[in-house]
Design an enzyme around this catalytic site. Sequence first.
Site, short mmCIF file in Angstrom:
data_model
loop_
_atom_site.label_atom_id
_atom_site.label_comp_id
_atom_site.label_asym_id
_atom_site.label_seq_id
_atom_site.Cartn_x
_atom_site.Cartn_y
_atom_site.Cartn_z
CD GLN A 305 -1.47 -2.28 2.11
OE1 GLN A 305 -0.28 -2.63 2.09
NE2 GLN A 305 -2.38 -2.87 2.86
CD GLN A 327 -1.50 -3.33 -2.26
OE1 GLN A 327 -0.47 -4.00 -2.44
NE2 GLN A 327 -2.36 -3.61 -1.31
CG ASP A 328 -4.04 0.71 -1.62
OD1 ASP A 328 -4.72 -0.02 -2.36
OD2 ASP A 328 -3.94 0.54 -0.39
CG ASP A 349 -7.37 -3.47 -4.02
OD1 ASP A 349 -7.93 -4.16 -4.89
OD2 ASP A 349 -7.07 -3.92 -2.90
NE ARG A 417 -8.70 -6.78 -3.97
CZ ARG A 417 -7.86 -7.34 -3.11
NH1 ARG A 417 -8.03 -8.60 -2.76
NH2 ARG A 417 -6.85 -6.66 -2.61
#
Length: 513
Positions: A305, A327-328, A349, A417
């Site tokens: 993250q 990520q993120d 994500d 998701r």
Amino acid sequence: MKAVTDFCASSSYQEICQKTLSSVNSTDPKAFIVKAIMASQDAVVKFFNYSDSLIVKANNNSRTKMALEDCKDLMNLAQQSLQASISDVGDAQLHTFSDRIDDLRTWLSAVISYQQSCLDGFAEDEATQDTMTKGIVDADQITTNALDIITKLADILAKFGLQFNVPTSRKLLSNEYPEWFAAADRKLLARVDNGNIKPNAVVAQDGSGQFKTIAAALAAYPKGFQGRYIIYVKAGIYKEYIMVDSKMTNVLMYGDGSRKTIVTGRKNFVDGVQTMQTATFSAIGDGFIAKNMGFQNTAGAQGHQAVAFRSSSDKSAFFNCRFDGYQDTLYAHANRQFYRNCVISGTIDFIFGDAPTVIQNSLIIVRRPMDNQQNTVTAHGKKKANENTGIVIHNCRIVPEEKLFVDRFKIRTYLGRPWKEYSTTVVMESTLGDFIQPDGWMPWQGTFALDTCYYAEYNNRGPGANTSKRVNWKGYHVIDRPTAMRFTVQTFLNSRENWLQATGIPNIAGLKY
């Protein structure tokens, strides 16, 4: 008691609703609305104090202490949203209340987002997470009830023999800004492009401006400033961690281009930083606008993250900006947000959060993750059914980066998701590359949220847009045109009808085709 029953009939937590509203000594429906929101504010303050008391005990665990500090900051933001809600109710006449519903639902949804973000910070400390979950129960339930009441207010008032003035139907125009863009702001953005604008502050690393850092320019933001505060950031790579705090409202920040004016950092979860605090740039103050700028987190896939940009600024907008990470990457945390002509890159994500968000006419680039990972473009975090939040990707292109291209079928890529129970994501009128998996969407864990999420596609194109083999979840839908209209800029981000003809940067108010 009948009034209390009428107001509580739609609430998720009946017992605490009855207890909250039974003290109202009035027959005025507005008194019940105010009480519901004030009760939420009281519960949030109580939880704030509870969080504060635990910080002293967390000295031996730096991550837990950081998460508790985050909770305090988040509850401060929640209090501000609730105060704005109370003021909005106080100023309104009941028969014209329909104009206020969208604002109130946005701000109460933000409070729920902040509460959930607080709990998410303790993912690696189950004991403290359990303690905090118990501590936040009242705030969670009372805020949810307030949101339920606002969402169903027209039905509730009908029981009192009252009804909203029915707003006149909106005229659908092809080129519009979101409703919150005043004429002056639209003209201002057009002037940014032709250079005919005088900023309040100029940032330049070579000393040709008033400030050498973005942080210094923001620190000079005048207390109580009214109007639009304009900061011009000249070309350069700015290695800064920036926070536009809640007192800095209506900031417009522009650069020389998303590949020329770049704000960069590399804070990440693996190095011990909480996800929320990894953001290179955070926009909290309402009305933030960025144009022609780039925002990066260079921690790489191995940093897990690592946020490049976080926004909880209500009525924020981003034009010709670039958000790069893994990520993120882009944390659309809370409140209304609009992205136009932007580039967003990442792996897992990488567009996430719990804001009402529309991303339009933008390029979404999926990068190569680590070998044992798969890609998910979105992870929306809607916790409660009546939140008015969701991620809408409209008229965009979703493509693989060059480093992923060779292995694009081996490394799986999904549209999203469900991070929370009512995760809401709509992809419409967009071009999907061939690397999008045929099933389109992947579970978070087991069967979690597969029945309660809302994932939808409408009129997409490209080799990855075939819906014949998509997931068979109850929460997945191939929607029709009338349903897709609910997720356009005009209806998803706004409720009022004061649309004005746009000049300068267009956006698509309705559907493109």
